[in-house]
Write an enzyme that holds these catalytic residues in place. Structure first.
Site, PDB file in Angstrom:
ATOM      1  N   HIS A  67       0.593  -1.057   0.223  1.00 28.06           N
ATOM      2  CA  HIS A  67      -0.068  -0.083  -0.295  1.00 28.06           C
ATOM      3  C   HIS A  67       0.934   1.262  -0.167  1.00 28.06           C
ATOM      4  O   HIS A  67       0.685   2.058  -0.771  1.00 28.06           O
ATOM      5  CB  HIS A  67      -0.996   0.448   1.654  1.00 28.06           C
ATOM      6  CG  HIS A  67      -1.978   0.712   1.334  1.00 28.06           C
ATOM      7  ND1 HIS A  67      -3.030   1.058   0.514  1.00 28.06           N
ATOM      8  CD2 HIS A  67      -1.921   2.254   1.893  1.00 28.06           C
ATOM      9  CE1 HIS A  67      -3.803   2.262   1.255  1.00 28.06           C
ATOM     10  NE2 HIS A  67      -3.369   3.549   1.648  1.00 28.06           N
ATOM     11  N   GLU A  68       1.956   1.760   0.745  1.00 32.87           N
ATOM     12  CA  GLU A  68       2.697   2.500   1.216  1.00 32.87           C
ATOM     13  C   GLU A  68       3.652   2.538  -0.189  1.00 32.87           C
ATOM     14  O   GLU A  68       4.025   4.101  -0.906  1.00 32.87           O
ATOM     15  CB  GLU A  68       3.256   2.542   2.459  1.00 32.87           C
ATOM     16  CG  GLU A  68       1.995   2.631   3.839  1.00 32.87           C
ATOM     17  CD  GLU A  68       1.207   3.136   3.978  1.00 32.87           C
ATOM     18  OE1 GLU A  68       1.742   4.779   3.458  1.00 32.87           O
ATOM     19  OE2 GLU A  68       0.330   3.476   4.101  1.00 32.87           O
TER      20      GLU A  68
END
Length: 906
Positions: free
Chosen positions: A350-351
């Protein structure tokens, strides 16, 4: 001077010699380093009229030279030189500043002209500072220089410290967290996403500590007296909320991937626990470079693990320096489970996706936050399924969609693209609609146009808008162009209006080997039965049971006719890519239930979810989904069995109450649920088997936790036996890491006072932050009211640590929401001091959210009225709506469940 409407005497700014030289040079050229292409390098001096801003237009930051010196007194000294472009003559310049004390400010032109500020006004409500000059500043480029100081906080906003225990004693580390609007608490700035600029950060810090920034260290100079001066390379053009600084007794490991140095940074002694994150980050970077068609542009990408936690976030995508709390990045062999491993991968993917969606290309304003978060959530799921197919995480995506629908079907929902007017509203926009509905809509549109077409559109979007800011329509234009059809019309329906479409499936007719059916579009609502439905264009995929051939149709203007190859029970939303509920005609619903075991696991999950939600909303027999539970074979996919367990546990919790009748009804349902789940537990067993699927390990922990919650005698006895044995034979032998959390959870939930004291002693003695956090959570997990009260009292002492305190109160609220809410309200000032500012408008509503008591609604509304501005009551309103719905379920739906149970017994 503290923030406030004040005039004060101005002194000439004091800059270090090297800083001043750099400031003069920057007037003639942009900051060196990884700058954007010339076509996008600097923002236009004239801001687009459509761009939302809380600042006056006309002055644009281009480059920041920022120097920070933290000290031992929890304060810091700062000096900044900002290259600005002034559009038109002005006698004042306004920017963001929060809790900063200014010592001096001046503006300097390229020809050496200089004006010292004659007055500074602060507006605490708007979080701004305004510099006033004796003479108008002419159009052109200038250096704005400011000396100032600020405070280092103890909660995860702005520049903050985290204390943690080690075998050698207590240590302190510093980090920053600026999203959504907290860069202004460390530097005077245009702290809005559309005001992108480059940043050159330098810091004076203790020589023995490691300093971390977005970019690699350009040089470091020893100053003597145990201090060093560290200069970081200049960043690419980016938004203020992505700036990062970290400092502490750290270790770093690295490896190269596609020409980028990938790093992980931990406190000393924990680096070995980051190996999984380091290896997977390298593979992720290569995958993302390929998918986006634009290579990651910075020379390094660090993942920084920090002790502690926040009530607002778990990780932050600072460009080149991703911040993550340890539980989201490190695998501790003593306590980590398969679920932890998969969650860490989810966080990483995600990041890292944000390094493109959010960092390289950034939403213009918080209205379009979903362009960051929805896309990172979608990319995390797509990439996990691609690189770790053995985890079968596509099934977990159904749960994410369901969480979004649960919020989206209440009257308090909001569109994916929503109007944001205040800092508080921006903070509250980080919710299930932005993340999970955004992700679900993307998945639906990708399925509609095809994966290759979608990727073509994403690559074009990235190339065109690199280093810039966008709105959603910038993306839809690329999708329309790649698909050759107006996908934007569908996208607008699902992002500009709230709510969940509902597709009613009429009676199917099969002729000549094809099934024909009429689809009618309505709207699924949990608390507005008479609501006039909105209209969506809904892409629908359907198939008959047992057939691999699918049919597709776009439901427009409320109706469509679908012709599906094959005859048999009709499954709508085959593959579960659609964001809508499906309500079948009774005969088709019965046929699907009869053939449930033949459905693909992802469609079993979808059918279970639809049936449960529609039944509890009163749109079909509330007990109908229990027929599907009954039809689920033990041979089903472990994630399907986990869904069945979760459904039964959710219903068991719905029956909770203090009076004798409620307890008797809950016990009756518990007996049925245990009878259904015990064979799953027997099949799964307590011991892992060689070669078992990772999902089996996760299911084992779920079943122990859920059966323990229901008080199943066998699970209680075995958990207690293993806990007692761990005191004698050693923890790893009796409670191996994959089972430790589940076993301790059962023991803590049913603890007596002596057991609670044993756990408390463990927590006090523990030196590993990850383990310590878990133990203090366990102390707050008791069903016993007296022990829950002791946990609440403990939470407000210094013992657990400032980031564990609010987590403990939240944990009590899961079982005793009224108790936790009343306690927190009675200690409002102390609790607020332990919550990061971004969470304050959300924390109390979340404490109350699990309640099903009418009086809680009045309490929560009174709290909001007294403590929250109108613009910050979104979470409070949502919690009130959820409590009201839960009360309705108990009164109107549980009797049907009682009747179904009685029928089974008969």
């Amino acid at each position: 001077m503290n923030l406030g409407h004040t005039m004060h005497r101005i002194r000439t700014p004091r800059f270090r010699r090297s800083q001043l030289a750099a400031a003069v040079l920057v007037l003639a050229a942009a900051g060196a380093g990884h700058a954007a292409p010339a076509t996008a390098q600097y923002a236009s001096a004239s801001r687009a009229a459509a761009t939302t801003t809380q600042l006056p237009r006309g002055v644009t930051p281009l480059h920041y030279i920022l120097s920070i010196t933290p000290d031992a007194a929890a304060t810091f000294q700062g000096a900044v030189a900002i290259k600005v472009a002034v559009d038109a003559p002005t006698s004042s310049i306004t920017f963001n500043a929060l809790n900063l004390t200014f010592g001096a400010a001046a503006i300097e032109g390229a020809g050496g002209s200089k004006q010292v500020t004659r007055k500074i006004d602060f507006d605490a409500d708007k979080q701004t500072a305004t510099l006033h000059f004796a003479e108008p500043v002419a159009r052109g480029e200038y250096l704005l220089r400011i000396d100032y100081s600020g405070k280092i906080g103890t909660q995860a906003t702005g520049l903050f410290s985290l204390d943690y225990d080690t075998p050698e004693g207590r240590q302190r580390a510093l980090y920053t967290q600026f999203e959504n609007s907290d860069a202004r608490s460390m530097l005077p700035s245009w702290d809005e996403p559309d005001y992108k600029a480059t940043f050159a950060l330098d810091v004076v810090v203790p020589s023995q500590q490691m300093a971390v920034g977005n970019m690699p260290i350009a040089r470091s100079e020893e100053l003597g007296n145990g201090k060093k001066h560290v200069y970081f390379a200049t960043t690419p053009r980016m938004s203020t909320y992505l700036l990062f600084f970290g400092l502490g007794d750290f270790e770093r490991a690295t490896k190269m991937a596609d020409g980028t140095e990938i790093g992980v940074i931990t406190k000393k002694g924990a680096l070995a626990q980051s190996r999984f994150a380091l290896d997977e980050s390298s593979a992720l970077l290569r995958e993302y470079n390929d998918y986006f068609g634009v290579r990651y542009p910075l020379p390094k990408l660090d993942n920084i693990a920090a002790p502690g936690r926040s009530q607002f976030f778990g990780a932050m995508e600072n460009w080149g320096a991703v911040f993550t709390f340890e539980y989201g990045l490190l695998l501790d062999p003593a306590i980590s489970t398969q679920a932890d491993k998969e969650n860490i991968y989810t966080t990483l993917s995600h990041e890292m996706a944000h390094q493109w969606f959010g960092d390289l290309v950034t939403m213009r304003w918080w209205d379009d936050l979903w362009l960051n978060e929805g896309f990172a959530s979608w990319m995390e799921g797509r990439t996990t399924q691609r690189l770790h197919p053995e985890w079968n995480t596509a099934l977990a995506d159904v749960a994410g969609r369901e969480a979004a629908m649960a919020q989206d079907a209440l009257r308090t929902t909001h569109p994916v693209i929503q109007r944001i007017a205040t800092v508080e509203q921006a903070s509250q926009a980080f919710d299930g609609i932005t993340y999970q509905k955004g992700k679900a809509v993307i998945s639906m549109l990708e399925a509609y146009v095809g994966a290759d077409t979608w990727r073509t559109a994403v690559r074009s979007y990235m190339r065109k808008h690199a280093y810039g800011n966008t709105v959603s329509d910038d993306l839809w234009r690329e999708v329309d162009a790649a698909a050759g059809k107006p996908v934007s019309a569908i996208a607008h329906d699902f992002t500009l209006q709230p709510g969940v479409p509902m597709i009613r499936v009429g009676e199917a007719v099969c002729r000549k080997g094809r099934t024909r059916v009429t689809l009618t579009q309505g709207e699924f609502s949990k608390d507005q039965a008479d609501k006039q439905p909105l209209s969506w264009q809904v892409p629908v995929i359907a198939a008959t049971l047992g057939s691999s051939r699918q049919a597709r149709v776009l439901v427009k203007n409320g109706k469509a006719t679908l012709n599906v190859p094959g005859c048999g029970a009709l499954l709508v939303n085959a593959g579960q890519s659609g964001y809508y509920r499906t309500l079948y005609a009774p005969s088709n619903a019965r046929a699907l239930a009869a053939g449930f075991a033949r459905l693909a696991p992802i469609d079993q999950l979808g059918l279970l979810s639809d049936s449960q939600s529609l039944g509890m909303a009163g749109l079909q027999d509330p007990a109908g989904f229990l027929d599907l539970v009954k039809a689920t074979p033990l041979s089903a996919d472990p994630q399907v069995l986990g869904k069945v367990a979760a459904i039964l546990n959710g219903l068991y919790e719905q029956y909770a109450g203090d009076d004798a009748q409620a307890k008797a009804r809950q016990q009756a349902f518990g007996r049925y649920a245990i009878a259904r789940l015990a064979p799953m537990m027997a099949q799964t067993g307590w011991e892992a088997r060689p070669g078992e699927a990772s999902s089996v390990a996760t299911l084992r922990g779920q079943l122990i936790t859920i059966l323990g919650d229901m008080g199943e005698a066998g699970v209680l006895a075995e958990a207690r036996r293993r806990y007692a044995a761990s005191e004698q034979a050693g923890e790893q032998a009796a409670m191996p890491a994959p089972l430790r959390r589940a076993i301790l959870g059962v023991v803590a939930q049913h603890a007596d006072a002596a057991t609670w004291e044993q756990l408390h002693a463990r927590a006090r003695a523990e030196k590993t932050p990850l383990v310590k956090n878990q133990l203090y959570d366990l102390l707050a997990a008791s069903d016993d009211v007296a022990l829950a009260q002791r946990a609440l009292a403990l939470a407000l002492t210094d013992e657990p640590g400032v980031t564990n305190s609010p987590a403990m109160i939240s944990r009590v609220a899961r079982t005793h929401p009224e108790l936790a809410f009343d306690f927190a309200l009675a200690h409002l000032e102390q609790v607020n001091a332990r919550i990061d500012a971004s969470s304050r408008s959300r924390y109390f509503p979340r404490l109350a959210a699990a309640s099903a008591q009418p009086q809680m609604i009045a309490k929560l509304q009174a709290y909001a009225q007294a403590n929250l501005p109108d613009s910050a009551r979104g979470d409070a309103d949502s919690a009130v709506a959820g409590i009201g719905y839960r009360i309705k379920l108990r009164a109107e739906r549980l009797p049907a469940i009682d009747a179904w149970l009685a029928k089974q017994a008969g």
